[in-house]
Scaffold this motif. Structure first.
Motif, PDB file in Angstrom:
ATOM      1  N   LYS A 172      53.278  24.105  41.383  1.00  0.00           N
ATOM      2  CA  LYS A 172      52.990  25.531  41.325  1.00  0.00           C
ATOM      3  C   LYS A 172      51.763  25.787  40.465  1.00  0.00           C
ATOM      4  CE  LYS A 172      55.119  30.011  40.326  1.00  0.00           C
ATOM      5  NZ  LYS A 172      56.341  30.716  39.876  1.00  0.00           N
ATOM      6  N   VAL A 173      50.919  26.698  40.910  1.00  0.00           N
ATOM      7  CA  VAL A 173      49.673  27.016  40.214  1.00  0.00           C
ATOM      8  C   VAL A 173      49.914  28.162  39.236  1.00  0.00           C
ATOM      9  CG1 VAL A 173      47.280  27.757  40.469  1.00  0.00           C
ATOM     10  CG2 VAL A 173      48.312  26.267  42.192  1.00  0.00           C
ATOM     11  N   HIS A 174      49.420  27.989  38.019  1.00  0.00           N
ATOM     12  CA  HIS A 174      49.552  29.019  36.986  1.00  0.00           C
ATOM     13  C   HIS A 174      48.166  29.429  36.504  1.00  0.00           C
ATOM     14  CE1 HIS A 174      53.929  28.342  36.550  1.00  0.00           C
ATOM     15  NE2 HIS A 174      53.622  27.086  36.806  1.00  0.00           N
ATOM     16  N   LEU A 175      48.078  30.683  36.015  1.00  0.00           N
ATOM     17  CA  LEU A 175      46.816  31.216  35.518  1.00  0.00           C
ATOM     18  C   LEU A 175      47.020  31.761  34.122  1.00  0.00           C
ATOM     19  CD1 LEU A 175      43.885  31.776  36.628  1.00  0.00           C
ATOM     20  CD2 LEU A 175      44.648  34.126  37.007  1.00  0.00           C
ATOM     21  N   ASP A 176      46.062  31.498  33.241  1.00  0.00           N
ATOM     22  CA  ASP A 176      46.126  32.012  31.878  1.00  0.00           C
ATOM     23  C   ASP A 176      45.561  33.431  31.846  1.00  0.00           C
ATOM     24  OD1 ASP A 176      46.147  32.537  29.204  1.00  0.00           O
ATOM     25  OD2 ASP A 176      44.670  31.008  28.642  1.00  0.00           O
ATOM     26  N   PHE A 177      46.458  34.421  31.835  1.00  0.00           N
ATOM     27  CA  PHE A 177      46.030  35.814  31.873  1.00  0.00           C
ATOM     28  C   PHE A 177      45.446  36.283  30.542  1.00  0.00           C
ATOM     29  CE2 PHE A 177      48.716  35.652  35.574  1.00  0.00           C
ATOM     30  CZ  PHE A 177      48.115  36.533  36.456  1.00  0.00           C
TER      31      PHE A 177
ATOM     32  N   ALA B 181      37.495  35.805  37.387  1.00  0.00           N
ATOM     33  CA  ALA B 181      37.492  34.972  38.590  1.00  0.00           C
ATOM     34  C   ALA B 181      38.573  35.421  39.572  1.00  0.00           C
ATOM     35  CB  ALA B 181      37.704  33.508  38.207  1.00  0.00           C
ATOM     36  N   LEU B 182      39.758  35.771  39.059  1.00  0.00           N
ATOM     37  CA  LEU B 182      40.842  36.236  39.920  1.00  0.00           C
ATOM     38  C   LEU B 182      40.441  37.508  40.660  1.00  0.00           C
ATOM     39  CD1 LEU B 182      43.790  36.229  40.914  1.00  0.00           C
ATOM     40  CD2 LEU B 182      44.404  37.458  38.813  1.00  0.00           C
ATOM     41  N   THR B 183      39.888  38.459  39.934  1.00  0.00           N
ATOM     42  CA  THR B 183      39.530  39.746  40.542  1.00  0.00           C
ATOM     43  C   THR B 183      38.431  39.593  41.585  1.00  0.00           C
ATOM     44  OG1 THR B 183      40.208  41.040  38.615  1.00  0.00           O
ATOM     45  CG2 THR B 183      38.559  42.021  40.055  1.00  0.00           C
ATOM     46  N   THR B 184      37.373  38.869  41.258  1.00  0.00           N
ATOM     47  CA  THR B 184      36.261  38.739  42.204  1.00  0.00           C
ATOM     48  C   THR B 184      36.668  37.940  43.445  1.00  0.00           C
ATOM     49  OG1 THR B 184      35.421  36.827  40.956  1.00  0.00           O
ATOM     50  CG2 THR B 184      34.482  38.984  40.435  1.00  0.00           C
TER      51      THR B 184
ATOM     52  N   VAL C 263      40.447  27.719  48.249  1.00  0.00           N
ATOM     53  CA  VAL C 263      39.324  28.329  48.966  1.00  0.00           C
ATOM     54  C   VAL C 263      38.133  28.598  48.058  1.00  0.00           C
ATOM     55  CG1 VAL C 263      38.597  30.371  50.285  1.00  0.00           C
ATOM     56  CG2 VAL C 263      40.867  29.389  50.663  1.00  0.00           C
ATOM     57  N   TYR C 264      38.399  28.949  46.786  1.00  0.00           N
ATOM     58  CA  TYR C 264      37.328  29.363  45.877  1.00  0.00           C
ATOM     59  C   TYR C 264      37.169  28.374  44.717  1.00  0.00           C
ATOM     60  CZ  TYR C 264      37.633  33.761  48.428  1.00  0.00           C
ATOM     61  OH  TYR C 264      37.628  34.701  49.409  1.00  0.00           O
ATOM     62  N   PRO C 265      36.135  27.561  44.755  1.00  0.00           N
ATOM     63  CA  PRO C 265      35.909  26.588  43.681  1.00  0.00           C
ATOM     64  C   PRO C 265      35.747  27.242  42.314  1.00  0.00           C
ATOM     65  CG  PRO C 265      34.516  26.116  45.572  1.00  0.00           C
ATOM     66  CD  PRO C 265      35.134  27.446  45.826  1.00  0.00           C
ATOM     67  N   GLU C 266      35.195  28.469  42.270  1.00  0.00           N
ATOM     68  CA  GLU C 266      34.986  29.147  40.995  1.00  0.00           C
ATOM     69  C   GLU C 266      36.292  29.587  40.351  1.00  0.00           C
ATOM     70  OE1 GLU C 266      34.000  32.320  44.212  1.00  0.00           O
ATOM     71  OE2 GLU C 266      34.122  30.134  44.008  1.00  0.00           O
ATOM     72  N   PHE C 267      37.364  29.650  41.122  1.00  0.00           N
ATOM     73  CA  PHE C 267      38.673  30.032  40.587  1.00  0.00           C
ATOM     74  C   PHE C 267      39.443  28.817  40.065  1.00  0.00           C
ATOM     75  CE2 PHE C 267      43.246  30.982  41.409  1.00  0.00           C
ATOM     76  CZ  PHE C 267      43.390  32.023  40.508  1.00  0.00           C
ATOM     77  N   ARG C 268      39.163  27.663  40.641  1.00  0.00           N
ATOM     78  CA  ARG C 268      39.925  26.435  40.382  1.00  0.00           C
ATOM     79  C   ARG C 268      39.951  26.022  38.908  1.00  0.00           C
ATOM     80  NH1 ARG C 268      37.623  22.752  44.544  1.00  0.00           N
ATOM     81  NH2 ARG C 268      38.074  24.542  45.872  1.00  0.00           N
ATOM     82  N   PRO C 269      38.841  26.119  38.159  1.00  0.00           N
ATOM     83  CA  PRO C 269      38.872  25.636  36.765  1.00  0.00           C
ATOM     84  C   PRO C 269      39.854  26.376  35.864  1.00  0.00           C
ATOM     85  CG  PRO C 269      36.611  25.907  37.527  1.00  0.00           C
ATOM     86  CD  PRO C 269      37.481  26.539  38.549  1.00  0.00           C
ATOM     87  N   TYR C 270      40.280  27.562  36.256  1.00  0.00           N
ATOM     88  CA  TYR C 270      41.169  28.358  35.406  1.00  0.00           C
ATOM     89  C   TYR C 270      42.637  28.174  35.769  1.00  0.00           C
ATOM     90  CZ  TYR C 270      36.635  30.458  34.601  1.00  0.00           C
ATOM     91  OH  TYR C 270      35.310  30.647  34.310  1.00  0.00           O
TER      92      TYR C 270
ATOM     93  N   LYS D 177      47.572  29.269  44.649  1.00  0.00           N
ATOM     94  CA  LYS D 177      47.288  27.965  45.260  1.00  0.00           C
ATOM     95  C   LYS D 177      46.262  28.128  46.385  1.00  0.00           C
ATOM     96  CE  LYS D 177      50.534  24.932  45.743  1.00  0.00           C
ATOM     97  NZ  LYS D 177      51.721  24.158  46.198  1.00  0.00           N
ATOM     98  N   LYS D 178      46.443  29.191  47.181  1.00  0.00           N
ATOM     99  CA  LYS D 178      45.500  29.445  48.274  1.00  0.00           C
ATOM    100  C   LYS D 178      44.123  29.791  47.723  1.00  0.00           C
ATOM    101  CE  LYS D 178      44.678  32.491  52.222  1.00  0.00           C
ATOM    102  NZ  LYS D 178      45.192  33.656  52.999  1.00  0.00           N
ATOM    103  N   LEU D 179      44.085  30.655  46.689  1.00  0.00           N
ATOM    104  CA  LEU D 179      42.803  31.016  46.087  1.00  0.00           C
ATOM    105  C   LEU D 179      42.082  29.785  45.547  1.00  0.00           C
ATOM    106  CD1 LEU D 179      43.498  34.316  44.095  1.00  0.00           C
ATOM    107  CD2 LEU D 179      41.995  34.060  46.074  1.00  0.00           C
ATOM    108  N   ALA D 180      42.838  28.914  44.880  1.00  0.00           N
ATOM    109  CA  ALA D 180      42.242  27.710  44.285  1.00  0.00           C
ATOM    110  C   ALA D 180      41.694  26.772  45.350  1.00  0.00           C
ATOM    111  CB  ALA D 180      43.276  26.988  43.425  1.00  0.00           C
TER     112      ALA D 180
END
Length: 326
Positions: free
Chosen positions: A49-54, A62-65, A34-41, A29-32
């Motif tokens: 709750k924020v989920h990510l498709d691993f 995007a997560l790593t960078t 702060v980082y617009p490039e992470f938000r679309p995923y 949630k914090k990453l999303a």
């Protein structure tokens, strides 16, 4: 009728190093926010709750960078078809090396630590983390042109050229051609000597550099370094404190599709595999690669303290192969 309970792989943080900050999972949630490039995923459930498709390589990239920037102030670009490093595991490796150097090799926290990362990849993640978090110096080798260019760019973009040397090598090069490279040895010697001189009140040895440089240019690889003054200069005894490598697992492209590594014990992977075929396959597989690395380590046993290799499979190596390496 009883329902068979589905086996769940053990949580990753169970095996995290005690000093690994990712023992506490990062906040998506914090990453999303702060980082617009992470938000679309990201996706959101009814509770927010924020989920990510691993399984999505772009989401992993995007997560790593974003984590590299948030947690280590590192600006890293990874080409689309290249290996995306999982930061918790990479950091674990470095922290284990730090433990070995401090407790087994008896390095001091004030020592200048010099390591070699064999096959650094496009992200150059080990050298970047080692330099930024631990203050180490790394020689990073790479055989692939795209990876070499990306790694060099990542080092330059983070102003870490003084700590990291990225060296382009051919496909057959592991340690020989790197540990005996005169230019690399000169740079690392001068870096170690600078710190030793700053901690030493005696400036009488400032004229010895030319003699040492000549020695580095002409000394055979299996000859111990002479530029040491016993216990007062023990960090100078070894030109390289460690070599590290996470070699390609497979011997062919077909093997990458057919081999199921420890599936029963590990369960299904939670993330999608990334990387080009060059990063997954090497002639003879990891057994051949590791064997060459260990054999070449015999030639340079006087120039480095420890050799650390990640193996992707459970393998038994002959004891005599390791004899005298460490």
């Amino acid at each position: 009728m009883s329902v068979k309970e589905k086996k769940v792989p053990p949580k990753l943080n169970k095996y995290m190093h005690a000093r690994n900050p990712y023992r506490t999972p990062p906040s998506f949630k914090k990453l999303a926010s702060v980082y617009p490039e992470f938000r679309p995923y990201c996706s959101y459930d009814v509770g927010g709750k924020v989920h990510l498709d691993f399984k999505d390589p772009k989401a992993l990239r995007a997560l790593t960078t974003c984590l590299l920037h948030q947690d280590f102030d590192l600006k890293v670009t990874i080409p689309d078809d290249r290996l995306v490093p999982m930061l918790p595991l990479r950091l674990n490796y470095l922290l284990w090396i730090e433990d070995l150097l401090m407790h087994a090799a008896h390095c001091e926290t004030s020592d200048v630590i010099v390591g070699v990362d064999i096959g650094t990849g496009a992200s150059c993640v080990y050298p970047l983390l080692a330099a930024r978090k631990l203050g180490w110096n790394l020689v990073a080798t790479e055989t692939d042109n795209i990876n070499f260019t990306a790694a060099t760019t990542n080092v330059n973009n983070n102003d870490l050229q003084d700590n990291i040397i990225v060296k382009k090598v051919d496909d057959k090069t592991v340690l020989q051609g790197v540990l005996d490279d005169a230019d690399i040895q000169k740079q690392m010697y001068l870096k170690k000597k600078e710190v030793n001189d700053n901690n030493d009140d005696d400036d009488d040895d400032d004229d010895d550099d030319d003699e040492v440089m000549s020695e580095l240019n002409n000394t055979p690889s299996d000859t111990p370094c002479k530029h040491t003054d016993g216990d007062d200069n023990k960090s100078m005894k070894y030109m390289f404190d460690f070599t590290m490598c996470n070699p390609p697992f497979f011997s062919s492209e077909e093997e990458t599709d057919s081999m199921k590594k420890s599936k029963k014990q590990r369960g299904e992977p939670i993330s999608s595999p990334t990387g080009c075929i060059h990063e997954k396959v090497t002639t003879g597989g990891e057994v051949t690669f590791i064997t060459q690395m260990v054999e070449e380590s015999h030639k340079f046993k006087s120039k480095k303290r420890v050799v650390i290799i990640i193996s992707g499979t459970t393998l038994i190596y002959k004891a005599e192969l390791w004899s005298g390496v460490i």
